[in-house]
Design an enzyme around this catalytic site. Structure first.
Site, PDB file in Angstrom:
ATOM      1  N   HIS A 162      -1.043  -1.869   4.415  1.00 46.58           N
ATOM      2  CA  HIS A 162      -1.129  -2.405   5.770  1.00 46.58           C
ATOM      3  C   HIS A 162      -2.000  -1.504   6.636  1.00 46.58           C
ATOM      4  O   HIS A 162      -1.828  -0.274   6.644  1.00 46.58           O
ATOM      5  CB  HIS A 162       0.262  -2.539   6.380  1.00 46.58           C
ATOM      6  N   GLU A 165      -0.675   1.080   9.150  1.00 46.01           N
ATOM      7  CA  GLU A 165       0.206   2.054   8.519  1.00 46.01           C
ATOM      8  C   GLU A 165      -0.617   3.108   7.769  1.00 46.01           C
ATOM      9  O   GLU A 165      -0.179   3.703   6.795  1.00 46.01           O
ATOM     10  CB  GLU A 165       1.185   1.335   7.598  1.00 46.01           C
ATOM     11  N   HIS A 305       4.802   2.713   3.111  1.00 48.66           N
ATOM     12  CA  HIS A 305       4.591   1.929   4.325  1.00 48.66           C
ATOM     13  C   HIS A 305       5.207   2.701   5.494  1.00 48.66           C
ATOM     14  O   HIS A 305       5.781   3.770   5.324  1.00 48.66           O
ATOM     15  CB  HIS A 305       5.256   0.554   4.198  1.00 48.66           C
ATOM     16  N   GLU A 364       9.577   3.198   3.758  1.00 45.37           N
ATOM     17  CA  GLU A 364       9.165   2.989   5.151  1.00 45.37           C
ATOM     18  C   GLU A 364       9.260   4.332   5.875  1.00 45.37           C
ATOM     19  O   GLU A 364      10.324   4.769   6.296  1.00 45.37           O
ATOM     20  CB  GLU A 364      10.070   1.949   5.819  1.00 45.37           C
TER      21      GLU A 364
END
Length: 395
Positions: A162, A165, A305, A364
């Protein structure tokens, strides 16, 4: 650092002379037969650079070697045409210098140019790192895989699926830098010796899956697609909310693992985030990652991420039982929350677990609103460092 082989020298001798493990020397010189090395050929010594030095009053090879904790013969090897008994003031020689600190600075806006520069610098100093271009982005930027190690067990990490990110890329690159630094200096990381990890595993990494998107978030739209991306971004020049590739397709919604579910509930047109494309695997970046995974047959995969300080490791019960043991370890070493299932499909990790029935994890990193501030870099890296080590250490 390159040196010219002298008659009678061996790679084993160079390993002792420079204090570099023999496997790293062998892997840095794959075209050389260690049992029949040829005088006059060049070999690469990983973990060292060659620096210029100008002879000053009182200098001798013995004095220079002693001051720098290097072997006298290393100086002779580096300067074959210099008579050590007849040094002249102002004379130029070469000194071998061991690299003792990181060359990568992760606390910066880390775009694709910075990544490629760091990649070239790493491979120059650590030629046992193998690099391969696995594809190109929409705009023709290289998608690069690094491989480190000689083991059959291949562990894969990727970052920046992404665009906003992108901080995950310097986190991964910093670990790679620390890993090769520890290997060439015979050091442990958090008490873990690194050479056994190198011999048992091959670490595969694609640190920037989405270079076009990363550059868009950091640098703004390129002229070639400026109008198109501004239109997809609802007329805004602020791309901080952009997750997709440059065509407005979310690369982590591109995989054939119940892709139809995501198609039904996600945006129907290209945009900054979540659009899964008109079909699975339409985008060159997603295709390159799928083909790489099929070719390498990874034992485990890890996708980096942001944000949430948690990690996901299950997919519809297809994950192996070993994943639960790894998850317990990761929760302990990172402080991140372990989450087995989330209502998500068509992601790279989902697809890997679904197809291969092997451990796959999505981490994450950090907390807040993407793109996360550089101020969180050190905290994120320390949380992930234990994860990197456990992934390579656990059998």
């Amino acid at each position: 650092m390159r040196v010219t082989i002298r008659p009678g020298d061996t790679l084993w001798y160079y390993s002792q002379l420079f204090g570099i493990p023999l496997p790293l020397l062998l892997d840095s010189n794959p075209g050389i037969n260690p049992n029949a090395i040829t005088a006059g050929s060049e070999v690469q010594i990983p973990g060292f650079i060659s620096v210029g030095y100008t002879i000053k009053s009182g200098d001798s090879f013995w004095k220079l070697a002693n001051e720098r904790s290097i072997s006298l013969d290393a100086l002779l090897l580096m300067n074959p045409s210099v008579n050590p008994n007849q040094l002249q003031l102002g004379q130029s020689i070469r000194l071998p210098e061991r690299v003792m600190s990181r060359i990568i600075e992760g606390r910066v806006n880390y775009d694709s140019s910075r990544f490629q520069e760091d990649l070239s610098a790493l491979v120059e100093i650590y030629p046992f790192i193998k690099i391969e271009q696995i594809g190109e982005s929409v705009l023709g930027k290289p998608l690069t895989e690094l491989r480190i190690g000689r083991g059959e067990r291949m562990i894969h990490f990727n970052a920046s699926f992404h665009a906003n990110e992108w901080i995950t890329t310097p986190v991964l690159m910093t670990f790679i830098n620390d890993y090769v630094l520890a290997l060439t200096n015979g050091e442990a990381i958090r008490g873990v010796q690194t050479l056994p990890l190198y011999n048992f595993n091959t670490l595969s990494a694609v640190p920037m899956v989405n270079p076009d998107g990363v550059d868009l978030v950091i640098n703004g739209p390129p002229q070639t697609v400026r109008e198109e991306v501004i239109e997809m971004n609802n007329g805004s020049l602020n791309f901080n909310g952009w997750k997709a590739n440059i065509r407005g397709v979310d690369l982590n919604n591109q995989y054939p693992a119940n892709w139809e579910i995501e198609q039904a509930r996600k945006p129907k047109v290209p945009g900054p985030r979540d659009y899964p494309g008109r079909a699975p695997l339409t985008e060159p970046e997603a295709i390159a990652m799928a083909e790489l995974t099929q070719r390498r047959q990874f034992a485990q995969v890890y996708a980096l991420h942001t944000q949430g300080e948690e990690f996901y490791w299950g997919y519809l019960g297809y994950e192996p039982s070993f994943s639960a043991q790894l998850a317990e370890e990761f929760e302990r070493v990172s402080g991140y929350q372990s989450v087995r299932y989330v209502d998500s499909h068509a992601g790279y990790r989902d697809w890997f677990i679904y197809i291969y029935r092997r451990p796959g994890f999505t981490f994450e990193l950090g907390s807040g609103v993407n793109p996360l501030p550089i101020a969180q870099f050190d905290e994120m890296y320390q949380a992930m460092l234990g994860v990197f080590l456990v992934a390579l250490y656990r059998r």
